[in-house]
Design an enzyme around this catalytic site. Structure first.
Site, PDB file in Angstrom:
ATOM      1  N   ASP A   1      -4.657   2.647  10.956  1.00  0.00           N
ATOM      2  CA  ASP A   1      -6.075   2.382  11.176  1.00  0.00           C
ATOM      3  C   ASP A   1      -6.237   1.917  12.631  1.00  0.00           C
ATOM      4  OD1 ASP A   1      -8.726   1.707  10.819  1.00  0.00           O
ATOM      5  OD2 ASP A   1      -8.394   0.133   9.371  1.00  0.00           O
TER       6      ASP A   1
ATOM      7  N   GLY B   1       0.780  -1.235   0.000  1.00  0.00           N
ATOM      8  CA  GLY B   1       0.000   0.000   0.000  1.00  0.00           C
ATOM      9  C   GLY B   1       0.810   1.281   0.000  1.00  0.00           C
TER      10      GLY B   1
ATOM     11  N   ASP C   1       1.120   3.427   4.487  1.00  0.00           N
ATOM     12  CA  ASP C   1       0.063   4.185   3.829  1.00  0.00           C
ATOM     13  C   ASP C   1      -0.949   4.742   4.822  1.00  0.00           C
ATOM     14  OD1 ASP C   1      -0.929   1.676   4.483  1.00  0.00           O
ATOM     15  OD2 ASP C   1      -1.708   1.206   2.492  1.00  0.00           O
TER      16      ASP C   1
ATOM     17  N   ARG D   1      -5.302   0.951  -7.010  1.00  0.00           N
ATOM     18  CA  ARG D   1      -4.061   1.530  -6.480  1.00  0.00           C
ATOM     19  C   ARG D   1      -3.558   2.673  -7.368  1.00  0.00           C
ATOM     20  NH1 ARG D   1      -2.040  -1.698  -2.296  1.00  0.00           N
ATOM     21  NH2 ARG D   1      -2.319  -3.938  -2.511  1.00  0.00           N
TER      22      ARG D   1
ATOM     23  N   PHE E   1     -13.465   3.487   4.380  1.00  0.00           N
ATOM     24  CA  PHE E   1     -12.473   2.679   3.664  1.00  0.00           C
ATOM     25  C   PHE E   1     -12.120   3.410   2.373  1.00  0.00           C
ATOM     26  CE2 PHE E   1     -10.544  -0.595   1.159  1.00  0.00           C
ATOM     27  CZ  PHE E   1      -9.796  -1.270   2.100  1.00  0.00           C
ATOM     28  N   VAL E   2     -10.858   3.751   2.223  1.00  0.00           N
ATOM     29  CA  VAL E   2     -10.448   4.584   1.090  1.00  0.00           C
ATOM     30  C   VAL E   2      -9.534   3.813   0.136  1.00  0.00           C
ATOM     31  CG1 VAL E   2     -10.692   6.778   2.302  1.00  0.00           C
ATOM     32  CG2 VAL E   2      -8.519   5.538   2.441  1.00  0.00           C
TER      33      VAL E   2
HETATM   34  P1  XMP Z   1      -4.184  -1.471  11.000  1.00  0.00           P
HETATM   35  O1  XMP Z   1      -5.641  -1.687  11.353  1.00  0.00           O
HETATM   36  O2  XMP Z   1      -3.325  -2.612  11.439  1.00  0.00           O
HETATM   37  O3  XMP Z   1      -4.248  -1.494   9.437  1.00  0.00           O
HETATM   38  O4  XMP Z   1      -3.702  -0.105  11.453  1.00  0.00           O
HETATM   39  C1  XMP Z   1      -3.261  -1.056   8.665  1.00  0.00           C
HETATM   40  C2  XMP Z   1      -3.386  -1.627   7.282  1.00  0.00           C
HETATM   41  O5  XMP Z   1      -4.756  -1.873   6.925  1.00  0.00           O
HETATM   42  C3  XMP Z   1      -5.002  -1.477   5.615  1.00  0.00           C
HETATM   43  N1  XMP Z   1      -6.058  -0.452   5.609  1.00  0.00           N
HETATM   44  C4  XMP Z   1      -6.616   0.075   4.523  1.00  0.00           C
HETATM   45  N2  XMP Z   1      -6.362  -0.150   3.219  1.00  0.00           N
HETATM   46  N3  XMP Z   1      -8.004   1.438   2.644  1.00  0.00           N
HETATM   47  C5  XMP Z   1      -7.070   0.540   2.298  1.00  0.00           C
HETATM   48  O6  XMP Z   1      -6.847   0.354   1.101  1.00  0.00           O
HETATM   49  C6  XMP Z   1      -8.323   1.728   3.936  1.00  0.00           C
HETATM   50  O7  XMP Z   1      -9.171   2.567   4.205  1.00  0.00           O
HETATM   51  C7  XMP Z   1      -7.579   0.996   4.925  1.00  0.00           C
HETATM   52  N4  XMP Z   1      -7.598   1.006   6.281  1.00  0.00           N
HETATM   53  C8  XMP Z   1      -6.643   0.105   6.660  1.00  0.00           C
HETATM   54  C9  XMP Z   1      -3.677  -0.938   5.084  1.00  0.00           C
HETATM   55  O8  XMP Z   1      -3.024  -1.960   4.374  1.00  0.00           O
HETATM   56  C10 XMP Z   1      -2.877  -0.612   6.315  1.00  0.00           C
HETATM   57  O9  XMP Z   1      -1.487  -0.708   6.136  1.00  0.00           O
END
Ligand code: XMP
Length: 187
Positions: free
Chosen positions: A107, A48, A104, A169, A156-157
């Site tokens: 979350d 990402g 990237d 991507r 979710f983006v």
């Molecule tokens: P955590 O929850 O461990 O997640 O902080 C981190 C990883 O989750 C993916 N992620 C997303 N990917 N759109 C995406 O394309 C989103 O809105 C999103 N939210 C989380 C991402 O790979 C990140 O590194």
């Protein structure tokens, strides 16, 4: 610069291409100020952060080394599985080095916390975290980034390297997809 038409699956552009470029330029200045002339080992979390890292790296003023890791928590869905796996770790020695972890999006924080804790075991001189996007309302663990591009709401983006089921991507902006796309799309 080529103009991109809005992708038909996109419901709303959250952050435009121009805003992203402006902010990445500012971020690289903030990071440069923090490290001065010290060499920094960037560790980026694939896939990402590829696009973000590519643009940021070119603009960083200090000497750098680059490494990457592959981690997974989402699979092909829009909610985290809660289980984080590092599928390929870094290769460079990190002991006594200034390490900057680049991802990237922050979350729940589980992915970066796991990676950060593993890196700390290597006893780097310093460890900081840089993310393009931060969803602060989603945090489940105690982790703050040192450098943040944008804080965004709990949506979710996709775009600028971020995917849904490995698609989108290549969009040059950060966007939210139409609800039916999240419902319909097969992996
Ligand atoms: P955590 O929850 O461990 O997640 O902080 C981190 C990883 O989750 C993916 N992620 C997303 N990917 N759109 C995406 O394309 C989103 O809105 C999103 N939210 C989380 C991402 O790979 C990140 O590194």
């Amino acid at each position: 610069m080529a103009k991109h038409r809005l992708h038909s699956d996109v419901e709303r552009v959250l952050i435009t291409e121009a805003r992203i470029h402006r902010r990445v330029r500012q971020l690289s200045r903030e990071i440069g100020k923090c490290y001065g002339n010290d060499e920094v080992t960037l560790i980026t979390v694939l896939n990402g952060s590829m696009v973000f890292l590519g643009e940021l790296l070119q603009r960083l003023p200090m000497p750098t080394r680059l490494d990457s890791i592959v981690a997974h928590s989402y699979g092909t869905h829009t909610t985290s599985s809660g289980r984080v796996r590092i599928r390929r770790g870094w290769q460079l020695p990190l002991k006594g080095r200034h390490v900057l972890l680049v991802d990237d999006i922050l979350d729940t924080g589980r992915t970066l916390k796991l990676i950060r804790d593993r890196i700390l075991r290597e006893r780097p001189a310093s460890l900081r975290v840089c993310v393009l996007l931060d969803k602060p309302t989603r945090r489940e663990v105690d982790l703050q980034a040192d450098f943040i591009g944008f804080q965004i709401p709990d949506k979710f983006v996709v775009g600028y390297g971020l995917d849904f089921a490995e698609r989108y991507r290549n969009l040059p902006y950060i966007a939210v997809l139409k609800p039916q796309i999240y419902r319909q799309r097969s992996p």
